[in-house]
Write an enzyme that holds these catalytic residues in place. Structure first.
Site, short mmCIF file in Angstrom:
data_model
loop_
_atom_site.label_atom_id
_atom_site.label_comp_id
_atom_site.label_asym_id
_atom_site.label_seq_id
_atom_site.Cartn_x
_atom_site.Cartn_y
_atom_site.Cartn_z
N HIS A 96 -13.18 35.09 -14.55
CA HIS A 96 -14.42 34.32 -14.32
C HIS A 96 -14.21 33.43 -13.09
CE1 HIS A 96 -15.80 35.73 -18.09
NE2 HIS A 96 -15.85 34.62 -18.78
N CYS A 104 -14.57 30.24 -22.71
CA CYS A 104 -13.72 30.62 -21.57
C CYS A 104 -14.08 29.86 -20.29
CB CYS A 104 -13.81 32.13 -21.34
SG CYS A 104 -15.48 32.77 -21.49
#
Ligand code: A2P
Length: 337
Positions: free
Chosen positions: A246, A133
């Site tokens: 994130h 990710c």
């Protein structure tokens, strides 16, 4: 090779997980041509249902016979499950798009971010890897800059949401907040320490070098996706008490000079990127705003005044979406196009 059809039989392995649930939602949202959806999970979840296109679909237990007649299998049930079942699915004729780390660095397996290296999909043996990710969102933001001025070195620090660990970790953050605000002690189970009101500079296992596996994924996967083994990358990955999204502080050193304004101009038209950079008006990306979105948001672009050719950027994306489910479905879209 991939046989094109009007619609496809799609399996989602790990359908009850944080990423698996998002994969099902993204397939529906993006109107992927699904003939039938087969949600697969462990025996614990068999018999439960998921909702897809307004229908309740029963979850089946993953077995070696699950893939007969399946065209595309999206995997997100961890590396161990992928190592065992991806080859079984591939042999049964399904194209596997695997979200785990199991196959990413295998030379025979393409590691693909559609905005960066779609051409790598031309050759595969029925297993395609979805990158880590944190790596996905970084390379989407950096590729347009690399194409213009060649990036020599990347220094990145991540601030990663608990949903990257999975649904149990999301519950743990909620439980710890509730306990601590009720003057009870936190009881960490998923993480080695309390994550609520804390930061853990520790994602995945430590290696003898002192780096974590997560940090080395960013080093190695970036080189593979960008197709440039000479890019120097160093990473510090940190878990923060955020549910989804994130964030990354990224510093790059480039071969030629790129001003902050030139970088903004390039990123304002880059595929998959939203430039969100107007500090005067307090415009910069934050996980709370980016959760639920499919693009990579970039802000805080500044020239690094400590070197001749350097830039600092702040890069935020939804780790369950562009960092996992959306990227996997975009790969499937490229396959069937
Ligand atoms: P289950 O819910 O039945 O345990 P997350 O990453 O959010 O924790 O989710 C992990 C996903 O992987 C879940 O859907 C989980 O199913 C699935 N999973 C874990 N182990 C297995 C297994 N051995 N076989 C099939 N699915 C598994």
């Amino acid at each position: 090779m991939f046989n094109k059809k009007p619609a496809y039989r799609v399996a989602v392995v790990g359908a009850t997980g944080a990423v698996g649930a998002e994969m099902i939602a993204v397939l529906e949202e993006r109107k992927f041509p699904v003939e039938t959806l087969l949600p697969l999970a462990s025996a614990r979840s068999a018999g439960e249902t998921v909702v897809f296109q307004d229908q309740d679909i029963t979850i089946e237990e993953l077995t070696k016979d699950s893939f007969a007649g399946i065209d595309i299998a999206l995997f997100s049930a961890g590396a161990e499950v992928s190592r065992k079942y991806a080859p079984i699915a591939a042999k049964a004729g399904a194209v596997v798009i695997d979200n785990s780390s199991a196959w990413r660095m295998d030379k025979e397996v393409p590691l693909v971010v559609p905005e960066v290296n779609p051409h790598d999909l031309e050759h595969h043996g029925n297993i395609i890897a979805n990158p880590n990710c944190s790596t996905i969102q970084m390379v989407v933001a950096l590729k347009p800059l690399h194409d213009r001025v060649r990036i020599k070195r990347i220094v990145v620090t991540t601030f990663q949401a608990v949903s990257g660990t999975g649904k149990e970790a999301m519950d743990e953050l909620m439980d710890e907040c509730r306990d601590l605000l009720s003057f009870r002690a936190a009881e960490p189970k998923v993480y080695p320490y309390q994550i609520a009101f804390n930061c853990l500079p520790h994602i995945d296992d430590f290696l003898p070098s002192g780096y974590t596996k997560e940090e080395m994924k960013m080093v190695n996967e970036t080189r593979k996706i960008m197709g440039d083994a000479s890019i120097q990358v160093t990473a510090t990955t940190v878990r923060v008490p955020v549910y989804v999204g994130h964030s990354e502080a990224v510093n790059i050193e480039t071969e030629q000079k790129l001003t902050a304004n030139e970088a903004r101009a390039l990123l304002s038209t880059a595929p998959g990127v939203i430039l969100y950079d107007d500090p005067e008006h307090k415009i910069y990306p934050m996980p709370l705003d980016v959760a639920g979105k499919d693009d990579v948001y970039v802000g805080r672009i500044r020239e690094d005044e400590s070197i001749p050719n350097g830039l600092n950027l702040w890069v935020v994306a939804d780790n369950l979406r562009k960092g996992a489910a959306t990227n996997a479905v975009q790969i499937a879209e490229l396959l069937v196009r």
